[in-house]
Write a protein that holds these residues in place. Structure first.
Motif, PDB file in Angstrom:
ATOM      1  N   THR A 117       0.832  -1.206   0.000  1.00 25.41           N
ATOM      2  CA  THR A 117       0.000   0.000   0.000  1.00 25.41           C
ATOM      3  C   THR A 117       0.870   1.261   0.000  1.00 25.41           C
TER       4      THR A 117
ATOM      5  N   GLU B  22       1.711   1.851  -3.491  1.00 26.10           N
ATOM      6  CA  GLU B  22       0.495   2.287  -4.178  1.00 26.10           C
ATOM      7  C   GLU B  22       0.303   3.792  -3.992  1.00 26.10           C
TER       8      GLU B  22
ATOM      9  N   GLU C  89       0.360   6.656  -6.966  1.00 28.95           N
ATOM     10  CA  GLU C  89      -0.767   7.578  -7.176  1.00 28.95           C
ATOM     11  C   GLU C  89      -0.299   9.032  -7.119  1.00 28.95           C
TER      12      GLU C  89
ATOM     13  N   THR D 185      -0.484  -8.163  -0.716  1.00 32.31           N
ATOM     14  CA  THR D 185      -1.363  -7.637  -1.762  1.00 32.31           C
ATOM     15  C   THR D 185      -2.838  -7.668  -1.403  1.00 32.31           C
TER      16      THR D 185
ATOM     17  N   LEU E  36      -4.136  -4.316  -0.920  1.00 34.89           N
ATOM     18  CA  LEU E  36      -4.107  -3.578  -2.194  1.00 34.89           C
ATOM     19  C   LEU E  36      -5.336  -3.917  -3.041  1.00 34.89           C
TER      20      LEU E  36
ATOM     21  N   TYR F  26      -8.385  -1.419  -4.492  1.00 34.91           N
ATOM     22  CA  TYR F  26      -8.806  -1.227  -5.888  1.00 34.91           C
ATOM     23  C   TYR F  26     -10.248  -1.683  -6.098  1.00 34.91           C
TER      24      TYR F  26
END
Ligand SMILES: [Zn+2]
Length: 222
Positions: free
Chosen positions: A95, A98, A102, A184, A187, A191
């Motif tokens: 994360t 991630e 972003e 994951t 994650l 999403y």
């Protein structure tokens, strides 16, 4: 239609076939294929400032910090092809990564358009990975069942005796899969909540997987 960048994540456990499918997506949608492993090796090979910095971590056996990977990613996002969009092969994995991705995309008024998840059962992943045999000399990779060399245990290209890499041994693979799923899971949830997660069965043949990935991308992109 206004042309805009297309940013696609291709996620999935080790052995799911991300590399193969990422290349195909990159070719079909004319976007840049980003594999952070290749990116790091490229920068180290070029001897760039970032590459030298990364090499110090790698030589110590440490993970290259996210921030440094982020700087390399920024370069790629600004490259001619990267400006059209990217397919991220197995990235992000956490994360924290991630959030970093972003941020980098937001600076360019971009965001992750779709997160594709290649779903393959552990049993199949184990068979795929533990069957791999590698050539320690030229780097060629074979598979005892699906892509055997002409002579058992010997590299077609250079005649060297093939080996099973430590990373490809069953106990190590099981551990890698466990770590992967642990990192994951949050994650994927993220999403999914954002409505951009698409799960695709990665246990079928590569042509069929690609067809399904394209379908999953649907109206997104070009
Ligand atoms: Zn070889």
């Amino acid at each position: 239609m206004v042309s805009r960048a297309l940013d696609v994540l291709l996620l999935g456990p080790p052995g799911a076939g991300k590399g193969t499918q990422a290349k195909r997506i990159a070719a079909a949608f004319e976007v840049l294929h980003i594999s952070t492993g290749d990116m790091l090796r490229d920068e180290v090979a070029k001897g760039s400032g970032l590459g030298q910095e990364a090499k110090e971590y790698m030589n110590r056996g440490d993970l290259v910090p996210d921030a440094l990977v982020g700087k390399m990613l920024t370069k790629l996002l600004h490259s001619r092809r990267g400006a059209l969009g990217c397919v991220y092969d197995g990235y992000p994995r956490t994360t924290a990564q991630e959030a970093l991705l972003e941020d980098l995309l937001a600076e360019l008024n971009r965001r992750v358009d779709v997160a594709l998840y290649l779903d393959v059962p552990d049993r199949e992943l184990l068979a795929r990975i533990t069957g791999r045999r590698s050539c320690p000399s030229c780097g060629a990779v074979y598979h005892v069942a699906t892509q055997p060399p002409r002579t058992e245990g010997v590299c077609d290209a250079c005649g060297t005796t093939l080996v099973q890499r430590d990373d490809d041994k069953a106990a190590v693979v099981r551990e890698r899969l466990k770590v992967y799923r642990k990192h994951t899971a949050p994650l994927l949830k993220l999403y999914e909540d954002r409505g951009i997660l698409r799960e695709v069965d990665g246990a079928v043949n590569p042509d069929e997987v690609f067809k399904r990935l394209r379908e999953a991308m649907g109206s997104i992109g070009k």
